[in-house]
Design a protein around this motif. Sequence first.
Motif, PDB file in Angstrom:
ATOM      1  N   GLY A   1       0.831  -1.202   0.000  1.00 39.75           N
ATOM      2  CA  GLY A   1       0.000   0.000   0.000  1.00 39.75           C
ATOM      3  C   GLY A   1       0.860   1.244   0.000  1.00 39.75           C
ATOM      4  O   GLY A   1       2.027   1.221  -0.400  1.00 39.75           O
ATOM      5  N   TYR A   2       0.273   2.325   0.454  1.00 37.41           N
ATOM      6  CA  TYR A   2       1.015   3.582   0.558  1.00 37.41           C
ATOM      7  C   TYR A   2       0.358   4.476   1.599  1.00 37.41           C
ATOM      8  O   TYR A   2      -0.785   4.249   2.001  1.00 37.41           O
ATOM      9  N   ILE A   3       1.110   5.482   2.034  1.00 39.72           N
ATOM     10  CA  ILE A   3       0.558   6.504   2.913  1.00 39.72           C
ATOM     11  C   ILE A   3       0.646   7.846   2.190  1.00 39.72           C
ATOM     12  O   ILE A   3       1.479   8.025   1.290  1.00 39.72           O
ATOM     13  N   ILE A   4      -0.228   8.784   2.561  1.00 41.97           N
ATOM     14  CA  ILE A   4      -0.124  10.170   2.106  1.00 41.97           C
ATOM     15  C   ILE A   4       0.153  11.005   3.343  1.00 41.97           C
ATOM     16  O   ILE A   4      -0.650  11.030   4.284  1.00 41.97           O
ATOM     17  N   THR A   5       1.315  11.656   3.357  1.00 41.96           N
ATOM     18  CA  THR A   5       1.726  12.418   4.525  1.00 41.96           C
ATOM     19  C   THR A   5       0.946  13.731   4.614  1.00 41.96           C
ATOM     20  O   THR A   5       0.242  14.121   3.680  1.00 41.96           O
ATOM     21  N   ASN A   6       1.120  14.425   5.726  1.00 49.09           N
ATOM     22  CA  ASN A   6       0.474  15.731   5.884  1.00 49.09           C
ATOM     23  C   ASN A   6       1.055  16.776   4.934  1.00 49.09           C
ATOM     24  O   ASN A   6       0.453  17.825   4.719  1.00 49.09           O
ATOM     25  N   LYS A   7       2.223  16.456   4.336  1.00 49.78           N
ATOM     26  CA  LYS A   7       2.801  17.338   3.311  1.00 49.78           C
ATOM     27  C   LYS A   7       2.387  16.903   1.907  1.00 49.78           C
ATOM     28  O   LYS A   7       2.909  17.389   0.919  1.00 49.78           O
TER      29      LYS A   7
END
Length: 200
Positions: free
Chosen positions: A30-36
């Motif tokens: 999967g993946y994450i989307i950071t706050n940036k």
Amino acid sequence: MKNKLIIVLFTAILQFILFNALAQKNFFEGYIITNKRDTIFGQIKDRKNGTFVKLYKKIKFKPDVGFRKLLSPNSIQAYKIGNQKFVTMEIKDEIKLFKRKVTVVPNSNNKEFVRVISEGYLALYEKEYIDDSGLSSVYYFKKTDENDMVFVRTGLFGLNKNRLAVYFEDCPELAEKILNKGIKNPRTIVRFYNNWCGGN
């Protein structure tokens, strides 16, 4: 002596393989989307499956490059595990004057992971929780440009038709179909609204 060394070496390799296999259990690509708003790919574990399901308050993330991390809902915007996407938000669901009021709290530091069932101008979200019966869920509709949401009743009693008809006043054809039981499925509601009414 040589045979004993081979057996010891073989046992050590086998233990290493088994340890890694157990460590990988329930991790999915999967993946994450950071706050940036950066997207980082890797492997994610967000729950313990089995007889006693447990939802993690912090997901376990092993990036393709770097070290394993524990990530709270406040530290990222979203993640995807397999084909399931989760976003982070605080949903305030309360009863006021015998009416249910549901809102998203903007810029909250008290976010939770919420599954995205359907996306678009109108989205359908699922909030999971653990109760006496195990893993349970509540569902909500939300329009992109509004913080207000609406609870979606599912199960034995069917949709909360009257409340949904009010929520979809801007799409009279849909409101009528909901009241007349022409549409009974939340995903179908999302598709109809986004195709014919959403964002117009």
